[in-house]
Design a protein around this motif. Structure first.
Motif, PDB file in Angstrom:
ATOM      1  N   ILE A 127     -61.595  -9.259 -20.711  1.00 31.22           N
ATOM      2  CA  ILE A 127     -60.647  -8.427 -21.446  1.00 31.22           C
ATOM      3  C   ILE A 127     -60.843  -8.609 -22.940  1.00 31.22           C
ATOM      4  O   ILE A 127     -60.840  -7.643 -23.719  1.00 31.22           O
ATOM      5  CB  ILE A 127     -59.198  -8.753 -21.041  1.00 31.22           C
ATOM      6  N   TYR A 149     -46.612  -9.938 -25.468  1.00 30.19           N
ATOM      7  CA  TYR A 149     -47.057  -9.471 -24.157  1.00 30.19           C
ATOM      8  C   TYR A 149     -48.138 -10.394 -23.589  1.00 30.19           C
ATOM      9  O   TYR A 149     -48.089 -10.799 -22.429  1.00 30.19           O
ATOM     10  CB  TYR A 149     -47.623  -8.057 -24.259  1.00 30.19           C
ATOM     11  N   SER A 153     -47.562  -7.090 -29.164  1.00 27.28           N
ATOM     12  CA  SER A 153     -48.784  -7.298 -28.379  1.00 27.28           C
ATOM     13  C   SER A 153     -49.027  -8.787 -28.164  1.00 27.28           C
ATOM     14  O   SER A 153     -49.461  -9.217 -27.087  1.00 27.28           O
ATOM     15  CB  SER A 153     -49.982  -6.643 -29.073  1.00 27.28           C
ATOM     16  N   THR A 171     -61.776 -13.526 -16.171  1.00 26.30           N
ATOM     17  CA  THR A 171     -60.882 -12.373 -16.346  1.00 26.30           C
ATOM     18  C   THR A 171     -60.448 -12.227 -17.796  1.00 26.30           C
ATOM     19  O   THR A 171     -60.544 -11.140 -18.391  1.00 26.30           O
ATOM     20  CB  THR A 171     -59.637 -12.519 -15.448  1.00 26.30           C
ATOM     21  N   SER A 205     -53.076  -4.963 -24.516  1.00 23.96           N
ATOM     22  CA  SER A 205     -54.311  -4.295 -24.943  1.00 23.96           C
ATOM     23  C   SER A 205     -54.028  -2.918 -25.510  1.00 23.96           C
ATOM     24  O   SER A 205     -54.588  -2.528 -26.546  1.00 23.96           O
ATOM     25  CB  SER A 205     -55.284  -4.186 -23.759  1.00 23.96           C
ATOM     26  N   GLU A 206     -53.167  -2.164 -24.835  1.00 23.69           N
ATOM     27  CA  GLU A 206     -52.854  -0.805 -25.299  1.00 23.69           C
ATOM     28  C   GLU A 206     -52.233  -0.820 -26.691  1.00 23.69           C
ATOM     29  O   GLU A 206     -52.585  -0.015 -27.553  1.00 23.69           O
ATOM     30  CB  GLU A 206     -51.911  -0.123 -24.309  1.00 23.69           C
ATOM     31  N   TYR A 262     -51.660  -9.352 -15.214  1.00 20.62           N
ATOM     32  CA  TYR A 262     -52.549  -8.266 -15.600  1.00 20.62           C
ATOM     33  C   TYR A 262     -51.761  -7.103 -16.185  1.00 20.62           C
ATOM     34  O   TYR A 262     -52.214  -6.438 -17.123  1.00 20.62           O
ATOM     35  CB  TYR A 262     -53.361  -7.795 -14.398  1.00 20.62           C
ATOM     36  N   GLU A 263     -50.558  -6.841 -15.675  1.00 20.84           N
ATOM     37  CA  GLU A 263     -49.720  -5.768 -16.218  1.00 20.84           C
ATOM     38  C   GLU A 263     -49.353  -6.054 -17.674  1.00 20.84           C
ATOM     39  O   GLU A 263     -49.402  -5.167 -18.530  1.00 20.84           O
ATOM     40  CB  GLU A 263     -48.457  -5.605 -15.370  1.00 20.84           C
ATOM     41  N   GLN A 320     -52.403  -5.571 -19.863  1.00 16.06           N
ATOM     42  CA  GLN A 320     -52.670  -4.150 -20.123  1.00 16.06           C
ATOM     43  C   GLN A 320     -51.784  -3.629 -21.241  1.00 16.06           C
ATOM     44  O   GLN A 320     -52.242  -2.904 -22.139  1.00 16.06           O
ATOM     45  CB  GLN A 320     -52.446  -3.335 -18.852  1.00 16.06           C
ATOM     46  N   LYS A 321     -50.511  -4.009 -21.207  1.00 17.49           N
ATOM     47  CA  LYS A 321     -49.597  -3.592 -22.275  1.00 17.49           C
ATOM     48  C   LYS A 321     -50.057  -4.133 -23.621  1.00 17.49           C
ATOM     49  O   LYS A 321     -50.030  -3.423 -24.639  1.00 17.49           O
ATOM     50  CB  LYS A 321     -48.183  -4.096 -21.979  1.00 17.49           C
TER      51      LYS A 321
END
Length: 479
Positions: free
Chosen positions: A182, A119, A116, A178, A143-144, A136-137, A140-141
């Motif tokens: 997040i 990423y 993470s 942004t 964060s997940e 942003y992609e 997202q990875k």
């Protein structure tokens, strides 16, 4: 003055997450050969030969894929190798190996935290290159994965917060907001509430700023600093409904209804300032600059600033101006405050006060003569000036000299630099300061002179300039 946010501490991930991974294999006699592979893999890790380490650890894993201990050792190898690749600048390859490790075990906290982290680090690299969608992609990875581990969640949220601080200080409010949003979504914290309020305030979104600061003070009513910001924003919102607006090239101007500005005159003044300051500092803001005029009473009531404050820049230029101000005086004040704004942008908020004020007065002097009588008198009285004392004089009002002397001395220091090294020299000096080099070191590195030597030449320069004039009559202008 710009309000700078502070970075959060983020631990070095790999160093904290790996130490428990080295274990032996189960005591099954048939695993003796596999253990030899593990031993070789560990030895190669110690030597920094990660390709060979992964090769042997994989052989052990292939021989006993159900062995938890062998899998942990292989995961440890992947994490160590990815850490090495990350430090070598090959983040994508580091991600590739950790993704392989994640496929083997999607519950291992070390893998989760490190992957993470990589990423989000790659996201920042991609964002810096201008690819917001690609960044942003990756975010997202990150964060997940991070949401699967409390430690990873905290670390990624802190990392994004710190990056938001960097973008905020470099005046990139879009990216700052942004990343902060997040971070806040992942891990709501009080400092995020304050920061969100600050960013929205900078962007003149008063309703949102008030929302976040209100939310903050509900749990921290004792925090007077945030309470003051909230009250200020509420007063500004009340005033904003009464503000007139003028749209000009490169500027957006707002003002109370007591002003009677001639739009064409204001356009000419601001266009000239935009061009002159832009040429001098080789910088033109990528977005229109907002200027808000307040009556002196409104300015003092909202911002609680007294004394000789003629305005400040916090993302917008805010100025108390007497409605009866003359054209030349207005031009000088606008040039002064616009220069502050450009310096804040071009140095990421790292410019020392003496350069800030000295250069602002220098640009102001293009439109209105600067009275240098106080400085001339001190120089003629053989006062020896030091840059550190001038810097301190702007913030410590217990100093013996008048604040006017420090403004004039800073102006003289900038004039000396431009006279001796030109605008290219000054711009290069500012470039070093932007990179957080202390001004004394920046002067040494750029001009090849120590601070002591610089101050000696600067004092000689002032003595020469004031040698043929009466101290009580001296003024200065720039062209």
């Amino acid at each position: 003055m710009v309000h700078f946010m502070h970075r959060m501490w983020v631990p070095v991930l790999s160093g904290l997450l790996l130490c428990s991974f080295i274990t032996g294999c189960e005591s099954d006699p048939s695993s003796t050969g596999l253990y030899e592979y593990v031993r070789k893999g560990q030895a190669y890790i110690d030597e920094g030969k990660y390709d060979k380490a992964i090769f042997y650890l994989h052989k052990a894993y292939e021989g006993a894929p159900d062995s938890g201990d062998i899998r942990k050792n292989l995961l440890y190898g992947y994490i160590k190798y990815s850490d090495y690749l990350d430090r070598s600048g090959n983040i994508k390859k580091a991600i590739y190996y950790l993704e392989m490790a994640f496929e083997m075990d999607n519950t291992n906290k070390g893998v989760l935290s490190n992957l993470s982290y990589l990423y989000v680090k790659e996201a920042m690299k991609v964002l810096e290159a201008g690819d917001r969608e690609g960044a942003y992609e990756y975010m997202q990875k990150a964060s997940e994965l991070a949401m699967m581990s409390d430690l990873a969640r905290k670390n990624v949220a802190n990392y994004l917060y710190n990056e938001a601080v960097e973008y905020y200080n470099s005046n990139d409010m879009g990216n700052a907001l942004t990343l902060l949003n997040i971070s806040y979504a992942m891990l709501p914290r009080d400092e995020c509430l304050d920061f969100l309020g600050q960013v929205h305030y900078r962007e003149d979104r008063l309703d949102k700023a008030i929302f976040y600061w209100t939310k903050y003070v509900q749990t921290h009513p004792e925090n007077q600093e945030v309470m003051d910001k909230l009250e200020k924003a509420i007063k500004e919102r009340e005033l904003s409904g009464r503000l007139g607006k003028i749209e000009l090239p490169f500027f957006e101007v707002e003002f109370e209804d007591v002003y009677d500005f001639n739009k064409d005159e204001l356009k000419d003044i601001l266009s000239d300032i935009y061009e002159k300051v832009g040429t001098d500092l080789d910088f033109y803001p990528p977005q229109d600059t907002k200027i808000i005029f307040y009556t002196p009473n409104s300015f003092m009531e909202i911002f609680q600033k007294t004394g000789i404050v003629r305005g400040f820049f916090d993302g917008n230029i805010r100025m108390p101006v007497d409605p009866r101000v003359s054209k030349s005086e207005l031009a000088g004040i606008l040039a002064h405050e616009y220069t502050h704004a450009i310096l804040s942008m071009t140095t990421n908020g790292n410019c020392p006060i003496w350069i800030h004020e000295g250069l602002a007065v220098y640009e102001q002097a293009r439109y209105a003569p600067i009275n240098m009588a106080e400085l001339a008198s001190e120089v003629k009285g053989r006062k020896y000036f030091k840059i550190g004392a001038v810097e301190k004089g702007f913030v410590d009002y217990s100093e013996q000299l008048s604040i006017k002397v420090y403004y004039q001395a800073a102006f003289a220091a900038i004039s000396f630099i431009i006279d001796k090294w030109g605008w290219p020299g000054l711009r290069s000096l500012l470039g070093r300061i932007k990179d957080k080099t202390h001004f004394a070191n920046a002067i040494d590195e750029e001009f090849f002179v120590s601070m002591t030597g610089f101050e000696k030449m600067w004092n000689e320069y002032m003595s020469y300039k004031f040698s043929d004039s009466d101290a009580d009559q001296h003024t200065a202008t720039t062209v």
